[in-house]
Scaffold this motif. Structure first.
Motif, mmCIF file in Angstrom:
data_model
loop_
_atom_site.group_PDB
_atom_site.id
_atom_site.type_symbol
_atom_site.label_atom_id
_atom_site.label_comp_id
_atom_site.label_asym_id
_atom_site.label_seq_id
_atom_site.Cartn_x
_atom_site.Cartn_y
_atom_site.Cartn_z
ATOM 1 N N UNK B 102 23.885 53.326 52.065
ATOM 2 C CA UNK B 102 22.666 52.947 52.548
ATOM 3 C C UNK B 102 23.116 51.762 53.448
ATOM 4 N N UNK B 103 23.779 50.888 52.745
ATOM 5 C CA UNK B 103 24.204 49.334 53.352
ATOM 6 C C UNK B 103 24.799 49.662 54.674
ATOM 7 N N UNK B 104 25.736 51.070 54.683
ATOM 8 C CA UNK B 104 26.249 50.998 56.223
ATOM 9 C C UNK B 104 25.496 51.706 57.147
ATOM 10 N N UNK B 105 24.680 52.793 56.693
ATOM 11 C CA UNK B 105 23.831 53.540 57.615
ATOM 12 C C UNK B 105 22.956 52.651 58.408
ATOM 13 N N UNK B 106 22.244 51.923 57.597
ATOM 14 C CA UNK B 106 21.241 50.643 58.326
ATOM 15 C C UNK B 106 21.622 49.798 59.315
ATOM 16 N N UNK B 107 23.104 49.674 59.316
ATOM 17 C CA UNK B 107 23.582 48.899 60.467
ATOM 18 C C UNK B 107 24.397 49.994 61.308
ATOM 19 N N UNK B 108 24.073 50.932 61.417
ATOM 20 C CA UNK B 108 24.428 51.966 62.288
ATOM 21 C C UNK B 108 25.974 52.320 62.373
ATOM 22 N N UNK B 109 26.620 52.313 61.094
ATOM 23 C CA UNK B 109 28.002 52.772 61.028
ATOM 24 C C UNK B 109 28.089 54.311 61.195
ATOM 25 N N UNK B 110 29.111 54.741 61.669
ATOM 26 C CA UNK B 110 29.127 56.418 61.900
ATOM 27 C C UNK B 110 29.426 56.956 60.842
ATOM 28 N N UNK B 111 28.857 58.058 60.592
ATOM 29 C CA UNK B 111 29.256 59.062 59.447
ATOM 30 C C UNK B 111 30.530 59.156 58.742
#
Lengths: 301, 225
Positions: B102-111
């Motif tokens: 979640x911490x990476x997803x919400x700063x827009x890090x690629x999958x």
């Protein structure tokens, strides 16, 4: 590219979670939006319809000369003769007392007790007159001429009806506009509150998002999308309802002799498409406004 | 890495939470903030993440003057700072893996980055075997390790920890300290507010003691006091 896809998937997922969590509120918001925008759609269609009908009458305004019920045959014939020979008149149609009674019978089909009080002999025979040039002034002067002829009871010009209808449609449009503004505001407020509830329910997630550095727009977007989704759903339902109502009303005009007068109050298919698109868009705008205000107000970063 | 110049923070009602503090913390340092409850430790951490504005003075974090930074830049600043709390702040409906991802997803890090970073960090904190567990299925120590994994998965320059061992038994607290020490050794600056005397005395790192919002002691290789 994978980043974009990832984000799209994230927004879709989060929006869907929000919608699912507040199902009853979602349905309430969608229905309120639907009713509000349906009125917008109907108002628009009424506007088109009245413009179309009034425009058509400019080219075919007629007026009707009612004779005394007990008019002497000679007097009726004299009026008819004068009309037929009049250079400004294109054609006429004579309505006998029997025909007038038949028309009244259709109008009073639900009120037989009223019809019982009327006899064929008490009704005025009449001439329906179509002038060569549909010009208001000319019709008024023709009407004035024939009002004075012996045996003439009264003259009703189409212009009066057109004016009455125009006035009626104008007030109808204003009422509809006012109601749709009230309902659109109510829908926007409902969506505003819904998004507030959704944000409260997800406050822990929002806290974590802020903590790890998610931007405000990233946090707000799923909520705004949720509001727009409700607006879109409401818009589609409202547009469908407006479409069904339009078909029903136009069908009614077509079937009923009493409402035959309204047959020219129709919308073209391109006008219907425009009204439908405007209705759906209106829903989306209402949803976006309500949710954007909420997301802006309740996200204290 | 962190610089406070004569910083004062006054809350509504004239409460002086921080009172004229000047402090310099270099890259890669490990600093304990100690002091009684209400001495200003948590406020100081909140100033560093720009959750609170200063009343007076300047706060510099990772080269940025927080008094001058635009509010829309604040999230980008926070990406350089990992935060760990006494109550873990994990999302109960997400699994261990999802909490960290979640911490990476919400700063827009690629999958693909998420898919490689998350297992790596869970390996580092020793929770690879619990990726699919939910927070309420974990012990307190494990939950705190998830929280540390989430704070560190984006490899921040600074890690702020507010009483991270406050809810844990002594042995588990030791585990957490070993983990924070390990993270510090990668070059990450760690600032930890704590009441835990044993830990501070054992670690012998820099200790900054606060009382009524003022720095009353600042020692390299210090003790709790």
């Amino acid at each position: 590219m994978t980043g974009l896809l990832g984000r799209a998937a994230y927004f879709a997922r989060e929006t869907w979670i929000n919608v699912r969590r507040n199902l009853t509120l979602t349905v309430a918001a969608i229905l309120t939006v639907a009713v509000g925008v349906m009125l917008v759609g109907l108002g628009l269609m009424a506007r088109y319809a009245s413009t179309n009908a009034l425009g058509r009458w400019q080219g075919g305004v007629q007026f009707e000369i009612f004779l005394e019920p007990n008019v002497e045959g000679g007097q009726a014939d004299a009026v008819g003769e004068e009309l037929r020979n009049h250079p400004d008149i294109e054609r006429i149609q004579f309505i006998t007392q029997e025909q007038a009674y038949k028309l009244l019978e259709e109008m009073l089909v639900d009120e037989p007790e009223l019809l019982a009080e009327v006899s064929v002999e008490s009704l005025p025979p009449s001439y329906r007159v179509v002038p060569r040039v549909a010009e208001g002034e000319l019709i008024e002067s023709l009407a004035a001429q024939f009002r004075e002829r012996p045996g003439v009871y009264s003259v009703e010009t189409g212009r009066q009806q057109v004016d009455a209808i125009r006035e009626w449609f104008n007030s109808f449009r204003w009422i509809v506009l006012l109601m749709s503004i009230v309902l659109a505001t109510a829908s926007a407020m409902l969506i505003f509150n819904m998004i507030r509830v959704a944000m409260f329910a997800r406050r822990r997630e929002i806290e974590v998002m802020k903590l790890v550095g998610a931007t405000n727009s990233f946090i707000r977007l799923p909520f705004i999308l949720e509001g727009m989704l409700h607006g879109l759903a409401g818009g589609v339902v409202g547009a469908l309802a407006a479409g069904v109502l339009r078909n029903h009303v136009e069908g009614l005009f077509g079937r009923s002799e009493i409402l035959a007068f309204f047959r020219s109050f129709t919308v073209t298919s391109s006008q219907f498409t425009t009204a439908t698109i405007a209705t759906v868009l209106m829903g989306v705008v209402v949803g976006a406004l309500g949710s954007a205000f909420a997301a802006g107000k309740f996200l204290d970063v | 890495m962190i610089r406070l110049d004569n910083v004062t923070k006054i809350y509504k009602g004239d409460t002086r939470a921080i009172d004229g503090v000047s402090l310099n913390i270099d890259k890669g340092e490990f600093v304990f903030l100690v002091g009684e409850s209400g001495s200003g430790k948590s406020t100081m951490l909140r100033l560093l993440t720009a959750e609170e504005p200063v009343t007076d003075g300047e706060v510099h974090v990772a080269g940025k003057d927080l008094g001058q930074i635009n509010s829309w830049r604040v999230p980008y600043l926070r990406r350089n700072i990992g935060s760990v709390f006494q109550d873990f702040k994990l999302l109960p409906q997400k699994t261990v893996y999802e909490n960290v991802a979640f911490a990476l997803e919400v700063i827009g890090r690629p999958r693909n980055i998420v898919a490689t970073q998350v297992p790596a960090i869970l390996e580092l904190v020793g929770l690879s075997h619990k990726q699919q567990s939910f927070p309420d299925e974990l012990s307190g120590g494990e939950q705190q390790r998830v929280s540390i994994a989430r704070a560190f998965v984006n490899r921040p320059l600074i890690l702020l920890a507010d009483e991270p061992t406050g809810n844990l038994d002594p042995n588990t607290a030791q585990e957490i300290m070993r983990l924070l020490d390990r993270i510090n050794r990668t070059g990450t600056t760690v600032v930890m507010a704590t009441h835990d005397q044993t830990i501070v005395d054992q670690m012998r790192r820099r200790v900054v003691a606060l009382r009524s919002g003022q720095v009353v002691r600042d020692e390299q290789q210090g003790v709790y006091g």
